[in-house]
Design an enzyme around this catalytic site. Structure first.
Site, PDB file in Angstrom:
ATOM      1  N   LEU A   1       0.832  -1.201   0.000  1.00 42.42           N
ATOM      2  CA  LEU A   1       0.000   0.000   0.000  1.00 42.42           C
ATOM      3  C   LEU A   1       0.867   1.252   0.000  1.00 42.42           C
ATOM      4  O   LEU A   1       0.820   2.052   0.922  1.00 42.42           O
ATOM      5  CB  LEU A   1      -0.869  -0.033   1.253  1.00 42.42           C
ATOM      6  CG  LEU A   1      -1.634  -1.355   1.390  1.00 42.42           C
ATOM      7  CD1 LEU A   1      -2.352  -1.396   2.719  1.00 42.42           C
ATOM      8  CD2 LEU A   1      -2.628  -1.494   0.253  1.00 42.42           C
ATOM      9  N   CYS A   2       1.629   1.414  -1.026  1.00 43.75           N
ATOM     10  CA  CYS A   2       2.558   2.545  -1.077  1.00 43.75           C
ATOM     11  C   CYS A   2       1.802   3.858  -1.195  1.00 43.75           C
ATOM     12  O   CYS A   2       2.287   4.895  -0.798  1.00 43.75           O
ATOM     13  CB  CYS A   2       3.490   2.365  -2.262  1.00 43.75           C
ATOM     14  SG  CYS A   2       2.617   2.166  -3.803  1.00 43.75           S
ATOM     15  N   TYR A   3       0.589   3.818  -1.717  1.00 41.32           N
ATOM     16  CA  TYR A   3      -0.155   5.065  -1.928  1.00 41.32           C
ATOM     17  C   TYR A   3      -0.650   5.665  -0.619  1.00 41.32           C
ATOM     18  O   TYR A   3      -1.155   6.759  -0.582  1.00 41.32           O
ATOM     19  CB  TYR A   3      -1.307   4.813  -2.894  1.00 41.32           C
ATOM     20  CG  TYR A   3      -2.378   3.918  -2.317  1.00 41.32           C
ATOM     21  CD1 TYR A   3      -2.297   2.550  -2.490  1.00 41.32           C
ATOM     22  CD2 TYR A   3      -3.444   4.455  -1.605  1.00 41.32           C
ATOM     23  CE1 TYR A   3      -3.271   1.729  -1.952  1.00 41.32           C
ATOM     24  CE2 TYR A   3      -4.422   3.639  -1.078  1.00 41.32           C
ATOM     25  CZ  TYR A   3      -4.331   2.281  -1.259  1.00 41.32           C
ATOM     26  OH  TYR A   3      -5.291   1.475  -0.718  1.00 41.32           O
TER      27      TYR A   3
END
Length: 112
Positions: free
Chosen positions: A66-68
């Site tokens: 979940l880099c965002y």
DNA sequence: CTGTTGACTTAAG
DNA sequence: ACTTAAGCCAACA
């Protein structure tokens, strides 16, 4: 009994710097965002925020990682994230400005 | 090992 | 709020 062996890896040190970043990124709960500094601090190097960003850019598995949900100290999103910014809105993240998240509400605050 | 780059952070103007 | 300058860390040529 033999199932936990692999899952424990996320708490071990078998992983490289980047790998650790991915694990922490996955630990970010929905409706919340974490800063590079927080993640870097968890890795033991509060100054490695930059390296954290690099690791996320490597992002070998954006569907799993979940880099965002990771933003900078001000909650400001990097250019090119505006598409995912919409995703954050759907998650429940609030924005104060076009590129600023309301950290007062959505900053990932660990309690334990 | 050296130099450069980058999704960062802090400090000063 | 924005820009400039310096610092720190990891990956790559």
């Amino acid at each position: 009994m033999e199932v936990s062996r692999v899952e424990k890896k996320e708490e071990k040190e078998e992983m490289s710097f980047s790998e650790k970043v991915y694990q922490i990124a996955k630990r970010i709960p929905p409706g919340k965002v974490a800063t590079y500094g927080q993640i870097a601090a968890k890795l033991g190097k509060p100054k490695a925020a930059r390296a954290v960003g690099n690791a996320l850019h490597n992002n070998p598995d954006p569907k799993t990682i979940l880099c965002y949900r990771v933003v900078n100290q001000e909650g400001r999103l990097a250019p090119g994230f505006r598409e995912q910014k919409r995703k954050l809105l759907k998650e429940g993240i609030e924005f104060n400005d076009k590129n600023h998240v309301d950290l007062k509400r959505c900053l990932w605050q660990k309690s334990g």
